[in-house]
Design a protein around this motif. Structure first.
Motif, mmCIF file in Angstrom:
data_model
loop_
_atom_site.group_PDB
_atom_site.id
_atom_site.type_symbol
_atom_site.label_atom_id
_atom_site.label_comp_id
_atom_site.label_asym_id
_atom_site.label_seq_id
_atom_site.Cartn_x
_atom_site.Cartn_y
_atom_site.Cartn_z
ATOM 1 N N HIS A 218 0.820 -1.213 0.000
ATOM 2 C CA HIS A 218 0.000 0.000 0.000
ATOM 3 C C HIS A 218 0.856 1.266 0.000
ATOM 4 O O HIS A 218 0.470 2.277 -0.589
ATOM 5 N N GLY A 219 2.018 1.209 0.654
ATOM 6 C CA GLY A 219 2.922 2.350 0.621
ATOM 7 C C GLY A 219 3.451 2.626 -0.778
ATOM 8 O O GLY A 219 3.523 3.770 -1.212
ATOM 9 N N HIS A 220 3.807 1.572 -1.498
ATOM 10 C CA HIS A 220 4.295 1.735 -2.879
ATOM 11 C C HIS A 220 3.191 2.280 -3.785
ATOM 12 O O HIS A 220 3.422 3.205 -4.559
ATOM 13 N N TRP A 221 2.002 1.706 -3.676
ATOM 14 C CA TRP A 221 0.892 2.184 -4.509
ATOM 15 C C TRP A 221 0.556 3.640 -4.197
ATOM 16 O O TRP A 221 0.332 4.434 -5.104
ATOM 17 N N CYS A 222 0.530 3.999 -2.933
ATOM 18 C CA CYS A 222 0.222 5.373 -2.550
ATOM 19 C C CYS A 222 1.295 6.331 -3.058
ATOM 20 O O CYS A 222 0.985 7.410 -3.556
ATOM 21 N N TYR A 223 2.544 5.930 -2.953
ATOM 22 C CA TYR A 223 3.661 6.747 -3.425
ATOM 23 C C TYR A 223 3.542 6.993 -4.936
ATOM 24 O O TYR A 223 3.674 8.119 -5.412
ATOM 25 N N ALA A 224 3.277 5.944 -5.686
ATOM 26 C CA ALA A 224 3.168 6.081 -7.141
ATOM 27 C C ALA A 224 1.949 6.916 -7.532
ATOM 28 O O ALA A 224 2.017 7.755 -8.438
ATOM 29 N N ARG A 225 0.824 6.699 -6.859
ATOM 30 C CA ARG A 225 -0.389 7.467 -7.172
ATOM 31 C C ARG A 225 -0.206 8.943 -6.869
ATOM 32 O O ARG A 225 -0.629 9.796 -7.652
ATOM 33 N N LEU A 226 0.402 9.259 -5.741
ATOM 34 C CA LEU A 226 0.607 10.664 -5.391
ATOM 35 C C LEU A 226 1.543 11.352 -6.374
ATOM 36 O O LEU A 226 1.329 12.510 -6.730
ATOM 37 N N ALA A 227 2.573 10.652 -6.812
ATOM 38 C CA ALA A 227 3.491 11.245 -7.781
ATOM 39 C C ALA A 227 2.779 11.557 -9.093
ATOM 40 O O ALA A 227 2.960 12.630 -9.678
ATOM 41 N N LYS A 228 1.928 10.659 -9.541
ATOM 42 C CA LYS A 228 1.184 10.900 -10.774
ATOM 43 C C LYS A 228 0.139 11.991 -10.594
ATOM 44 O O LYS A 228 -0.120 12.775 -11.508
ATOM 45 N N ASN B 56 -13.818 22.528 -12.331
ATOM 46 C CA ASN B 56 -12.915 21.898 -11.357
ATOM 47 C C ASN B 56 -13.608 20.794 -10.576
ATOM 48 O O ASN B 56 -12.980 19.822 -10.191
ATOM 49 N N LEU B 57 -14.894 20.908 -10.363
ATOM 50 C CA LEU B 57 -15.593 19.934 -9.543
ATOM 51 C C LEU B 57 -15.924 18.660 -10.312
ATOM 52 O O LEU B 57 -15.664 17.559 -9.835
ATOM 53 N N PHE B 58 -16.461 18.792 -11.496
ATOM 54 C CA PHE B 58 -16.951 17.617 -12.223
ATOM 55 C C PHE B 58 -15.978 17.089 -13.273
ATOM 56 O O PHE B 58 -15.642 15.912 -13.293
ATOM 57 N N PHE B 59 -15.506 17.945 -14.151
ATOM 58 C CA PHE B 59 -14.733 17.473 -15.296
ATOM 59 C C PHE B 59 -13.312 17.042 -14.945
ATOM 60 O O PHE B 59 -12.744 16.202 -15.614
ATOM 61 N N THR B 60 -12.737 17.639 -13.921
ATOM 62 C CA THR B 60 -11.363 17.264 -13.581
ATOM 63 C C THR B 60 -11.286 16.370 -12.346
ATOM 64 O O THR B 60 -10.199 16.068 -11.890
ATOM 65 N N SER B 61 -12.417 15.954 -11.812
ATOM 66 C CA SER B 61 -12.372 15.067 -10.649
ATOM 67 C C SER B 61 -12.352 13.588 -11.042
ATOM 68 O O SER B 61 -12.018 12.737 -10.221
ATOM 69 N N MET B 62 -12.700 13.269 -12.269
ATOM 70 C CA MET B 62 -12.740 11.866 -12.683
ATOM 71 C C MET B 62 -11.351 11.223 -12.789
ATOM 72 O O MET B 62 -11.173 10.102 -12.299
ATOM 73 N N PRO B 63 -10.332 11.859 -13.373
ATOM 74 C CA PRO B 63 -9.004 11.209 -13.416
ATOM 75 C C PRO B 63 -8.421 10.878 -12.042
ATOM 76 O O PRO B 63 -7.900 9.776 -11.867
ATOM 77 N N VAL C 93 0.295 14.604 -8.578
ATOM 78 C CA VAL C 93 0.942 15.913 -8.543
ATOM 79 C C VAL C 93 1.200 16.399 -9.966
ATOM 80 O O VAL C 93 0.927 17.557 -10.310
ATOM 81 N N ILE C 94 1.686 15.516 -10.811
ATOM 82 C CA ILE C 94 1.919 15.883 -12.211
ATOM 83 C C ILE C 94 0.606 16.238 -12.898
ATOM 84 O O ILE C 94 0.521 17.214 -13.646
ATOM 85 N N TYR C 95 -0.445 15.474 -12.629
ATOM 86 C CA TYR C 95 -1.746 15.757 -13.233
ATOM 87 C C TYR C 95 -2.277 17.117 -12.802
ATOM 88 O O TYR C 95 -2.784 17.884 -13.623
ATOM 89 N N PHE C 96 -2.176 17.439 -11.526
ATOM 90 C CA PHE C 96 -2.707 18.714 -11.056
ATOM 91 C C PHE C 96 -1.910 19.889 -11.606
ATOM 92 O O PHE C 96 -2.486 20.935 -11.910
ATOM 93 N N PHE C 97 -0.584 19.746 -11.747
ATOM 94 C CA PHE C 97 0.190 20.794 -12.402
ATOM 95 C C PHE C 97 -0.274 20.971 -13.847
ATOM 96 O O PHE C 97 -0.467 22.091 -14.316
ATOM 97 N N TYR C 98 -0.452 19.877 -14.566
ATOM 98 C CA TYR C 98 -0.907 19.934 -15.960
ATOM 99 C C TYR C 98 -2.274 20.608 -16.061
ATOM 100 O O TYR C 98 -2.479 21.499 -16.879
#
Length: 191
Positions: free
Chosen positions: A107-117, A157-164, A119-124
């Motif tokens: 779970h630590g590995h999965w959480c680490y990988a998900r958070l890294a992705k 921000n609420l609907f269209f970008t919350s699905m990814p 952060v990149i998604y939110f910057f994009y």
């Protein structure tokens, strides 16, 4: 490994021997503090965080471990016979100590990988959104007006970008749990 009791910790903290204690613990794979007070436990964690500048993890199962769990960067509470105080004060809770390996490695590995992705998604997402508003300001002469209604910006921000993020949170697993348990060195992959 090093096993140290509460009386020895008392001598270390009152005698100003913290640096020598840390020098000794650097050579150990694990350090076990037994028969120590809750204050001594939290002081050891704070000493390691402050002097060595490392991330600390504390595991406890009772009320006497609450201060240690709160002093650490990550606290894990084990629900058991001593009550739920450690679980209530912790970041993560497990029912048995044997679940710690799966919590950290899988779970630590999965959480680490998900958070890294994420952060990149939110910057994009935010760069695209802000650049759209920036280029519109050239069109309207930098008047500060927005090109779309305020409610539409909220719903975007609420609907269209919350699905990814929801899909990533549920479905994204780069390795199976069995692979991660079999190869613990994969935890360092993201770092």
């Amino acid at each position: 490994g090093l096993v140290i009791d509460g009386r020895t910790l008392n001598v270390i903290f009152q005698g100003g021997l913290e640096e020598k204690f840390l020098a000794l613990t650097k050579h150990c794979r694990s350090v076990l503090c037994c028969r120590s007070t809750p204050l001594q436990k939290s002081m050891v964690v704070k000493l390691v965080r402050r002097q060595l500048k490392v991330m600390t993890l504390s595991i406890g199962d009772g009320a006497n471990d609450v201060s240690m769990i709160q002093a650490a960067d990550v606290g894990i509470g084990i629900s058991g016979q001593e009550g739920m105080q450690a679980v209530m004060a912790s970041d993560f809770a497990i029912s048995r100590f044997k679940h710690l390996k799966k919590l950290l490695l899988v779970h630590g590995h999965w959480c680490y990988a998900r958070l890294a992705k994420m952060v990149i998604y939110f910057f994009y997402k935010n760069v695209n959104y802000v650049s759209l508003l920036f280029w519109y300001q050239f069109f309207c002469g930098f008047s500060g007006s927005t090109m779309i209604d305020y409610w539409q910006m909220i719903f975007f921000n609420l609907f269209f970008t919350s699905m990814p993020p929801l899909l990533f949170g549920v479905l994204d697993r780069d390795f199976s749990a069995e692979t991660l348990l079999g190869l613990p060195e994969l935890y360092k992959k993201g770092q």
